[in-house]
Design an enzyme around this catalytic site. Structure first.
Site, PDB file in Angstrom:
ATOM      1  CB  ALA A  74      43.517  93.246  41.019  1.00  0.00           C
ATOM      2  CB  THR A  75      40.654  94.630  45.542  1.00  0.00           C
ATOM      3  OG1 THR A  75      39.806  93.725  44.833  1.00  0.00           O
ATOM      4  CG2 THR A  75      39.795  95.595  46.345  1.00  0.00           C
ATOM      5  CG  ASN A 156      34.422  91.490  36.593  1.00  0.00           C
ATOM      6  OD1 ASN A 156      34.303  92.671  36.280  1.00  0.00           O
ATOM      7  ND2 ASN A 156      33.692  90.925  37.529  1.00  0.00           N
ATOM      8  CD  GLN A 184      38.877  88.324  34.784  1.00  0.00           C
ATOM      9  OE1 GLN A 184      39.234  87.365  34.118  1.00  0.00           O
ATOM     10  NE2 GLN A 184      38.407  88.197  36.019  1.00  0.00           N
ATOM     11  CB  SER A 204      44.697  89.831  39.766  1.00  0.00           C
ATOM     12  OG  SER A 204      44.300  88.709  40.527  1.00  0.00           O
ATOM     13  CB  ALA A 205      49.042  86.665  41.831  1.00  0.00           C
ATOM     14  CG  HIS A 206      43.268  85.341  42.645  1.00  0.00           C
ATOM     15  ND1 HIS A 206      42.002  84.902  42.332  1.00  0.00           N
ATOM     16  CD2 HIS A 206      43.136  86.641  43.008  1.00  0.00           C
ATOM     17  CE1 HIS A 206      41.137  85.891  42.488  1.00  0.00           C
ATOM     18  NE2 HIS A 206      41.797  86.950  42.897  1.00  0.00           N
ATOM     19  CB  THR A 244      57.009  92.739  56.285  1.00  0.00           C
ATOM     20  OG1 THR A 244      57.506  93.493  57.395  1.00  0.00           O
ATOM     21  CG2 THR A 244      58.019  91.683  55.879  1.00  0.00           C
ATOM     22  CB  CYS A 329      27.934  87.260  37.599  1.00  0.00           C
ATOM     23  SG  CYS A 329      27.506  85.878  36.570  1.00  0.00           S
TER      24      CYS A 329
END
Lengths: 411, 135
Positions: A74-75, A156, A184, A204-206, A244, A329
């Site tokens: 996401a960054t 977040n 989020q 974001s995936a994680h 790639t 945080c």
């Protein structure tokens, strides 16, 4: 639980990878080589796999597969949206003013600072003390030179939700793009980009039980939003993001988003029940300042206990809990949270902030244990605290902390 | 990450060692009270000192601060017990830093402890146990 036996309640930082995602990633890695850009059978297989995942990611947010651009997270998606979007807008004579919120994630604020260095004017709006941004404040800030508005859907640190529909209508009125970081919110709040006046959405995936190192930027195709790429390369992703593709990670993100779609209602019900239990438990600890709103995203609660020093609290909590405490945080340095500072919290109170964030795998027993441990740590530190002695004796917390304005709502 | 774990473990060890000795006086009596530091500065130390027969008979303390500040205040409280007030005034923040291996910005916390004790010894308010104070 972590390997060391600590309670993990830091889902806003990262989530455990779902076993089904692990399986999907492992199968992809074991399936043999394949570059999706190659024009042979192995490449075409890989490309088909990537397209399937693209559809799954788009499906969670109501978008089209072709509108998904893969990134490293996401960054990077934020950087592409903000830098690429603003630069393109300026190049087309559509203005050079960017508006964001002072409580945005650093992944949003840093590209905005970079634009400022390039001559863009950047407005960082102050939120209300509870972290909310009234749409009227945004409306007052935008001008006909505003080319981009960039916001978090859900903050977040505090869980505060912004009204992106209202923000989008304001953006439309002046012809500005609206970029939303949905790291989020995706999978936790309903998002339908077909119905929302949003132009760019970072994912974001994680944060959603997928692997780290992969994300996506949704880019509206109708009407078509154009971006300048951040770097040149092999022309992948229609020239927007060379390099790639990491097929195994993309498969992981696709599977995570498919599961999120499938489990949306069940996850939502579970989260809301756990969140309510957590808030009820925290209400039993006197003198907790709520950093956020009661109607925030269900998976994030952020509180600061009055009279307690953040470093000491973080040290005690670390023995049993994995939560974001104090400066952790927002960053790895010792500075208090820029989000809480922007909300008017004095540094001493911001440094004592504890963010608990929930997700799949959290149980009622974990919630109760976390509350108990937080209460114990707070009690230990308050027993030796001159600030708490004075607050307990009736002194106004604002006086004890040496500030003029109200400290915030005591939960 | 190993350093961070070590730091937090050391911080917890400091709290475990010194925090149990902290607290405002529970027994009635006259105490010399002194304070230094403020919440907005990140460290505040309060001392109550009972002097009897020219010796420091008891020292109580409370701390708003990092574990190193709790350790500094606690170490100083233990160090000056049974000393004369004059001897106690000679114990410095530097002595605290050396004893507890506090360096860098932590040295400032030791100075707050030194200042709070000095405030109690040099004309500190004679109080019955507690005294509220704002700021």
């Amino acid at each position: 639980m972590t390997a060391s036996g600590r309670l993990y309640l830091d889902y806003a930082a990262t989530t455990p990878v779902d076993p089904a995602v692990v399986d999907a990633v492992a199968r992809t890695l074991a399936s043999g080589p394949g570059n999706p850009s190659s024009d042979h059978e192995a490449g075409r297989c890989a490309a088909a796999t990537v397209e399937s995942a693209r559809g799954r990611v788009a499906g969670l947010i109501g978008g089209r597969a072709a509108e998904i651009v893969w990134t490293s997270g996401a960054t990077e998606a934020d950087a592409l949206a903000i830098l690429g979007g603003a630069r393109q807008q300026r190049a087309r004579g559509r203005g050079d003013h960017v508006v964001t919120l002072a409580t945005a994630h650093r992944a949003v604020l840093a590209p905005c600072a970079e634009l400022e260095a390039e001559g863009f004017r950047v407005t960082r709006l102050a939120p209300d003390r509870d972290g909310a941004l009234p749409p009227e404040r945004l409306a007052e800030a935008v001008t006909e030179r505003t080319c981009l508005i960039t916001l978090l859907h859900v903050n977040n640190e505090t869980g505060v939700c912004h009204d992106i529909a209202a923000m989008g209508h304001i953006a439309r009125r002046v012809g500005a793009l609206l970029h939303v970081d949905a790291s989020q919110s995706a999978g936790r709040l309903p998002i339908d980009v077909g119905a929302l006046p949003v132009d760019l959405l970072s994912l974001s995936a994680h944060k959603l039980y997928g692997p780290q190192g992969v994300g996506a930027l949704w880019v509206r195709s109708r009407p078509r939003v154009r971006l300048k790429p951040l770097f040149s390369g092999g022309g992948q992703e229609n020239g927007l993001r060379g390099g790639t593709l990491a097929v195994h990670q993309i498969v992981g993100m696709g599977e995570a988003f498919r599961l999120a779609c499938e489990r949306f209602q069940a996850d939502d019900s579970s989260l809301r029940a756990l969140s309510a239990r957590l808030r009820r438990g925290l209400a039993g600890i006197p003198g907790l300042v709520l950093n956020g709103r009661a109607d925030g995203a269900p998976h994030i609660v952020n509180v600061s206990p009055l009279g307690v020093h953040g470093e000491s609290l973080a040290a005690l909590l670390d023995a049993d809990l994995c939560v974001s405490a104090g400066s952790a945080c927002s960053s790895h340095d010792r500075e208090p949270s820029h989000v809480l500072r922007a909300m008017g919290r004095p540094d001493a109170l911001a440094a004592a902030a504890v963010r608990l964030s929930l997700g799949r795998g959290v149980t009622e027993r974990m919630i109760d244990a976390a509350v108990e441990r937080l209460a114990a740590a707070v009690q230990t530190l308050r027993a030796v605290s001159p600030l708490w002695r004075e607050i307990a004796a009736g002194s106004a917390p604002e006086l004890v902390y040496g500030v003029d304005g109200p400290l915030g709502r005591v939960a | 990450m190993a350093d961070a774990d070590h730091d937090l473990e050391r911080a917890r060890a400091r709290l475990a060692r010194w925090a149990p000795h902290a607290g405002a006086p529970a027994a009635p009596g006259r105490y010399r009270y002194g304070t230094a530091g403020r919440a907005r500065e990140g460290t505040r130390v309060d001392y109550w000192v009972k002097v009897s027969g020219g010796r420091i008979e008891a020292v109580y303390f409370q701390v708003f601060g990092a574990p190193s500040a709790v350790a500094a205040a606690g170490w100083l409280a233990g160090r000056v017990r049974d000393m004369s007030p004059e001897q106690a005034r000679a114990v410095s923040g530097l002595d605290i830093c050396r004893a507890l291996e506090l360096g860098g910005e932590r040295a400032g916390e030791a100075l707050v402890a030194e200042d709070a004790l000095a405030a109690a010894l040099e004309g500190g308010d004679e109080v019955d146990r507690h005294v509220p104070r704002g700021g």
